[in-house]
Design a protein around this motif. Structure first.
Motif, PDB file in Angstrom:
ATOM      1  N   ALA A 168       0.743  -0.650  -0.183  1.00 10.20           N
ATOM      2  CA  ALA A 168       0.099  -0.172  -0.587  1.00 10.20           C
ATOM      3  C   ALA A 168       0.846   1.476   0.226  1.00 10.20           C
ATOM      4  O   ALA A 168       0.119   1.935   0.056  1.00 10.20           O
ATOM      5  CB  ALA A 168      -0.767  -0.290   0.915  1.00 10.20           C
ATOM      6  N   LYS A 169       1.851   1.090   0.686  1.00 13.09           N
ATOM      7  CA  LYS A 169       2.770   2.629   0.266  1.00 13.09           C
ATOM      8  C   LYS A 169       3.183   3.369  -0.995  1.00 13.09           C
ATOM      9  O   LYS A 169       3.099   2.828  -2.537  1.00 13.09           O
ATOM     10  CB  LYS A 169       4.136   2.156   0.174  1.00 13.09           C
ATOM     11  N   GLY A 170       3.176   4.609  -0.718  1.00 13.47           N
ATOM     12  CA  GLY A 170       2.404   5.474  -2.232  1.00 13.47           C
ATOM     13  C   GLY A 170       1.110   5.771  -3.145  1.00 13.47           C
ATOM     14  O   GLY A 170       1.413   6.120  -4.195  1.00 13.47           O
ATOM     15  N   ARG A 171       0.532   4.522  -2.325  1.00 12.24           N
ATOM     16  CA  ARG A 171      -1.036   4.184  -3.069  1.00 12.24           C
ATOM     17  C   ARG A 171      -1.906   4.547  -2.820  1.00 12.24           C
ATOM     18  O   ARG A 171      -1.880   5.003  -1.797  1.00 12.24           O
ATOM     19  CB  ARG A 171      -0.788   2.554  -3.398  1.00 12.24           C
ATOM     20  N   ALA A 172      -3.392   4.989  -3.080  1.00 15.91           N
ATOM     21  CA  ALA A 172      -4.391   5.073  -3.120  1.00 15.91           C
ATOM     22  C   ALA A 172      -5.146   4.225  -2.548  1.00 15.91           C
ATOM     23  O   ALA A 172      -4.999   3.792  -3.801  1.00 15.91           O
ATOM     24  CB  ALA A 172      -5.584   6.011  -4.398  1.00 15.91           C
ATOM     25  N   VAL A 173      -5.616   3.800  -1.022  1.00 17.77           N
ATOM     26  CA  VAL A 173      -6.087   2.378  -0.972  1.00 17.77           C
ATOM     27  C   VAL A 173      -7.505   2.872  -0.345  1.00 17.77           C
ATOM     28  O   VAL A 173      -7.699   2.983   0.617  1.00 17.77           O
ATOM     29  CB  VAL A 173      -5.363   2.203   0.438  1.00 17.77           C
ATOM     30  N   VAL A 174      -8.381   1.371  -0.677  1.00 18.41           N
ATOM     31  CA  VAL A 174      -9.731   1.673   0.080  1.00 18.41           C
ATOM     32  C   VAL A 174      -9.674   0.333   0.068  1.00 18.41           C
ATOM     33  O   VAL A 174      -9.556  -0.777  -0.494  1.00 18.41           O
ATOM     34  CB  VAL A 174     -10.845   2.250  -1.697  1.00 18.41           C
ATOM     35  N   PHE A 175     -10.174   0.792   1.559  1.00 24.03           N
ATOM     36  CA  PHE A 175     -11.095  -0.850   1.983  1.00 24.03           C
ATOM     37  C   PHE A 175     -12.117  -1.176   1.915  1.00 24.03           C
ATOM     38  O   PHE A 175     -12.664   0.034   2.344  1.00 24.03           O
ATOM     39  CB  PHE A 175     -10.424  -1.319   3.579  1.00 24.03           C
ATOM     40  N   VAL A 176     -12.461  -2.223   1.890  1.00 27.11           N
ATOM     41  CA  VAL A 176     -14.025  -2.092   1.157  1.00 27.11           C
ATOM     42  C   VAL A 176     -14.764  -3.533   2.124  1.00 27.11           C
ATOM     43  O   VAL A 176     -13.915  -4.274   2.382  1.00 27.11           O
ATOM     44  CB  VAL A 176     -14.188  -2.691  -0.674  1.00 27.11           C
ATOM     45  N   ASN A 177     -15.620  -2.544   3.225  1.00 26.83           N
ATOM     46  CA  ASN A 177     -15.820  -4.085   4.032  1.00 26.83           C
ATOM     47  C   ASN A 177     -17.063  -3.961   3.341  1.00 26.83           C
ATOM     48  O   ASN A 177     -17.893  -2.876   3.696  1.00 26.83           O
ATOM     49  CB  ASN A 177     -15.583  -3.156   5.996  1.00 26.83           C
ATOM     50  N   ILE A 178     -17.730  -4.958   2.978  1.00 27.31           N
ATOM     51  CA  ILE A 178     -19.230  -5.798   1.988  1.00 27.31           C
ATOM     52  C   ILE A 178     -19.605  -6.962   3.168  1.00 27.31           C
ATOM     53  O   ILE A 178     -19.439  -7.601   2.820  1.00 27.31           O
ATOM     54  CB  ILE A 178     -18.433  -6.707   1.180  1.00 27.31           C
ATOM     55  N   GLY A 179     -20.440  -5.660   4.505  1.00 27.37           N
ATOM     56  CA  GLY A 179     -21.274  -6.454   5.596  1.00 27.37           C
ATOM     57  C   GLY A 179     -22.630  -6.676   4.716  1.00 27.37           C
ATOM     58  O   GLY A 179     -23.029  -6.554   3.740  1.00 27.37           O
ATOM     59  N   GLY A 180     -23.706  -6.286   5.654  1.00 26.66           N
ATOM     60  CA  GLY A 180     -25.058  -6.751   5.055  1.00 26.66           C
ATOM     61  C   GLY A 180     -25.243  -4.624   4.506  1.00 26.66           C
ATOM     62  O   GLY A 180     -25.681  -4.749   3.446  1.00 26.66           O
ATOM     63  N   ILE A 181     -24.342  -3.733   5.452  1.00 26.62           N
ATOM     64  CA  ILE A 181     -24.045  -2.391   4.574  1.00 26.62           C
ATOM     65  C   ILE A 181     -22.751  -2.605   3.992  1.00 26.62           C
ATOM     66  O   ILE A 181     -21.730  -2.783   5.153  1.00 26.62           O
ATOM     67  CB  ILE A 181     -24.601  -1.218   5.240  1.00 26.62           C
ATOM     68  N   SER A 182     -22.610  -1.769   2.573  1.00 26.45           N
ATOM     69  CA  SER A 182     -20.857  -1.761   2.109  1.00 26.45           C
ATOM     70  C   SER A 182     -20.627  -0.058   2.677  1.00 26.45           C
ATOM     71  O   SER A 182     -21.046   0.693   2.658  1.00 26.45           O
ATOM     72  CB  SER A 182     -21.024  -2.047   1.112  1.00 26.45           C
ATOM     73  N   ASN A 183     -19.348  -0.319   3.274  1.00 30.65           N
ATOM     74  CA  ASN A 183     -18.776   0.826   3.665  1.00 30.65           C
ATOM     75  C   ASN A 183     -17.059   1.168   3.345  1.00 30.65           C
ATOM     76  O   ASN A 183     -16.375   0.274   3.270  1.00 30.65           O
ATOM     77  CB  ASN A 183     -19.133   1.060   4.485  1.00 30.65           C
ATOM     78  N   LEU A 184     -16.740   1.985   2.801  1.00 29.78           N
ATOM     79  CA  LEU A 184     -15.624   2.249   2.355  1.00 29.78           C
ATOM     80  C   LEU A 184     -14.298   3.012   3.422  1.00 29.78           C
ATOM     81  O   LEU A 184     -14.712   4.330   3.778  1.00 29.78           O
ATOM     82  CB  LEU A 184     -15.556   2.573   1.311  1.00 29.78           C
ATOM     83  N   THR A 185     -13.277   2.497   3.255  1.00 29.09           N
ATOM     84  CA  THR A 185     -12.311   3.639   3.227  1.00 29.09           C
ATOM     85  C   THR A 185     -10.995   4.140   2.757  1.00 29.09           C
ATOM     86  O   THR A 185     -10.342   3.374   2.077  1.00 29.09           O
ATOM     87  CB  THR A 185     -11.292   2.452   5.480  1.00 29.09           C
ATOM     88  N   PHE A 186     -10.849   4.846   2.435  1.00 26.31           N
ATOM     89  CA  PHE A 186     -10.322   5.530   1.727  1.00 26.31           C
ATOM     90  C   PHE A 186      -8.853   6.609   2.693  1.00 26.31           C
ATOM     91  O   PHE A 186      -8.307   7.100   3.224  1.00 26.31           O
ATOM     92  CB  PHE A 186     -10.489   6.478   0.706  1.00 26.31           C
ATOM     93  N   ILE A 187      -8.180   5.465   1.979  1.00 22.59           N
ATOM     94  CA  ILE A 187      -6.114   6.220   2.280  1.00 22.59           C
ATOM     95  C   ILE A 187      -4.831   6.998   1.369  1.00 22.59           C
ATOM     96  O   ILE A 187      -5.132   5.896   0.404  1.00 22.59           O
ATOM     97  CB  ILE A 187      -5.934   4.876   3.367  1.00 22.59           C
ATOM     98  N   GLY A 188      -5.385   8.263   1.152  1.00 22.58           N
ATOM     99  CA  GLY A 188      -5.145   8.701   0.133  1.00 22.58           C
ATOM    100  C   GLY A 188      -2.954   8.591   0.258  1.00 22.58           C
ATOM    101  O   GLY A 188      -2.426   7.833   0.730  1.00 22.58           O
ATOM    102  N   SER A 189      -2.847   8.560  -1.330  1.00 23.08           N
ATOM    103  CA  SER A 189      -1.490   8.615  -1.429  1.00 23.08           C
ATOM    104  C   SER A 189      -0.797   9.754  -0.425  1.00 23.08           C
ATOM    105  O   SER A 189       0.864   9.622  -0.324  1.00 23.08           O
ATOM    106  CB  SER A 189      -0.466   8.801  -2.958  1.00 23.08           C
ATOM    107  N   GLY A 190      -1.812  10.390  -0.451  1.00 19.05           N
ATOM    108  CA  GLY A 190      -0.871  11.339   1.172  1.00 19.05           C
ATOM    109  C   GLY A 190      -0.881  11.221   2.433  1.00 19.05           C
ATOM    110  O   GLY A 190      -0.308  12.191   3.205  1.00 19.05           O
ATOM    111  N   GLY A 191      -2.224   9.884   3.122  1.00 18.30           N
ATOM    112  CA  GLY A 191      -2.700   9.593   4.203  1.00 18.30           C
ATOM    113  C   GLY A 191      -3.426  10.176   4.296  1.00 18.30           C
ATOM    114  O   GLY A 191      -4.160   9.674   5.509  1.00 18.30           O
ATOM    115  N   ASP A 192      -4.093  10.966   3.869  1.00 14.42           N
ATOM    116  CA  ASP A 192      -5.225  11.792   4.541  1.00 14.42           C
ATOM    117  C   ASP A 192      -6.500  10.742   4.152  1.00 14.42           C
ATOM    118  O   ASP A 192      -6.486   9.418   3.940  1.00 14.42           O
ATOM    119  CB  ASP A 192      -6.057  12.620   3.261  1.00 14.42           C
TER     120      ASP A 192
END
Length: 377
Positions: A168-192
């Motif tokens: 994941a280093k230096g990449r824009a990464v999204v963690f996707v949790n697909i449960g009953g409802i899906s949600n996203l966590t975005f960690i930008g290439s700059g860490g935001d």
């Protein structure tokens, strides 16, 4: 409170299928040592009681109200969580005295962020007494008091995991949790960090196959694999205003309803709703500040090969890669439970659980209620 603590996290999600339990050693910041985990399934009868609780909870106007049989269900739910803690301890030859804290999510039965109302069944004091371990629970409410949506809470844990992933280093990464409802966590290439619910996850598929075949879920996407996408039915969901609204909001299980009156077969309905689950993730990702290059998928939906295949195909068009959590030596089943352990330690230390970029809260805020086992409160 400082230093590394040993915590157990408990998660019972919107799929209503059971309890995930996980042990983590963490300082609530950069140290994350993942330990054993397990799942404890609900029997069909209790699952039906929880489904009924969702209907009963619609009458709630104040968080502490427990109309109908909700108080009885809350007690049974809590005792089942206590048994899940005991099972994890027993299986790993651990004693309660070796655990510093339990992070207890409970069962969400109502989530109305526009009304500043979220209700999770679960008695933290009872769980502390039953397990002999201090408990942090009710971690969503304080976020709402400070102007947030009360969800999602997992992003700060996703960010801690991403920091330890070479891929994941230096990449824009999204963690996707697909449960009953899906949600996203975005960690930008700059860490935001940016996070929000992305749409229906497994709920619609589960409801469809239960209504048409009497089974709780489409294991591995086997039913969907025999069907075809109904474009009109898919469009009924994907044209929902949620996907174009620039204001991201958290979802309740009931915000997307099963397709009543749809003429689709069992197989075509399951196939179509699997496509909707995948397409909803990519549509919601358009609201992110940077195009992701890596999607890391966790939650039960990653085991549905039709959802994963559609998600990979749609992401490839945008130049992104999709991998299940296990490809990065993570546990896609226990990640949310691990997060609740991590959040409990952060709560003890007074660290923020939610942030403006995750829940829309006005400023970073902590949360949670501590119940001491020794006091039995």
């Amino acid at each position: 409170m400082t230093g590394v603590l040993t915590a157990i996290g408990l998660m019972s999600g919107t799929s209503l299928d059971g309890i995930d339990v996980a042990l983590v050693r963490t300082d609530g910041e950069t140290v994350v040592e993942r330990g054993p985990s397990m799942g404890c399934s609900y029997d069909a009868a209790f699952r039906r009681r929880l489904q009924g609780a969702l209907e009963t909870a619609k009458a709630i106007n104040e968080r502490n109200e427990r109309p109908g049989d909700l108080a009885d269900i809350e007690r049974e739910l809590t005792l089942r969580h206590a048994q899940a803690v005991r099972a994890l301890l027993s299986e790993n030859s651990l004693e309660p005295s070796q655990i510093d804290i339990v992070g207890f999510h409970g069962q969400t039965v109502l989530h109305r962020p526009n009304l500043r109302l979220t209700v999770q069944l679960g008695d933290g004091g009872l769980l502390a007494r039953e397990t002999g371990i201090d408990v942090v629970h009710d971690m969503r409410a304080n976020d709402m008091v400070h102007g947030g949506q009360g969800a999602p809470l997992i992003p700060v844990y996703h960010a801690a995991l991403a920091a330890g992933l070479p891929r994941a280093k230096g990449r824009a990464v999204v963690f996707v949790n697909i449960g009953g409802i899906s949600n996203l966590t975005f960690i930008g290439s700059g860490g935001d960090i940016v996070a929000f619910d992305s749409g229906p996850g497994n709920t619609l598929i589960d409801q469809w196959v239960e209504a048409h075949a009497g089974i709780p879920f489409d294991q591995g996407g086997m039913i969907a694999s025999e069907g075809s996408v109904d474009p009109d039915l898919a469009d009924r969901y994907l044209s929902h205003a949620f996907f174009t609204d620039p204001v991201r909001r958290s979802l309740d299980r009931n915000d997307f309803q099963p397709p009543e009156g749809a003429a689709a077969s069992l197989e075509d309905g399951a196939r179509t709703l699997a496509h909707v689950t995948a397409a909803a993730i990519l549509r919601s990702a358009r609201h992110l500040p940077e195009r992701p290059s890596l999607y890391v998928v966790c939650g039960g939906g990653r085991l549905n090969r039709i959802i994963m295949g559609d998600l990979a195909a749609l992401a490839e068009v945008e130049g992104a890669e999709v991998v299940a959590a296990e490809a990065l030596d993570l546990n896609g089943d226990s990640m949310e439970a691990e997060a609740w352990a991590y959040l409990a330690v952060r709560s003890l230390r007074g660290l923020a659980l939610t942030f403006p970029g995750t829940t829309g809260v006005t400023s970073p805020v902590t949360g949670g209620v501590l119940r001491k086992a020794a006091l039995g409160d």
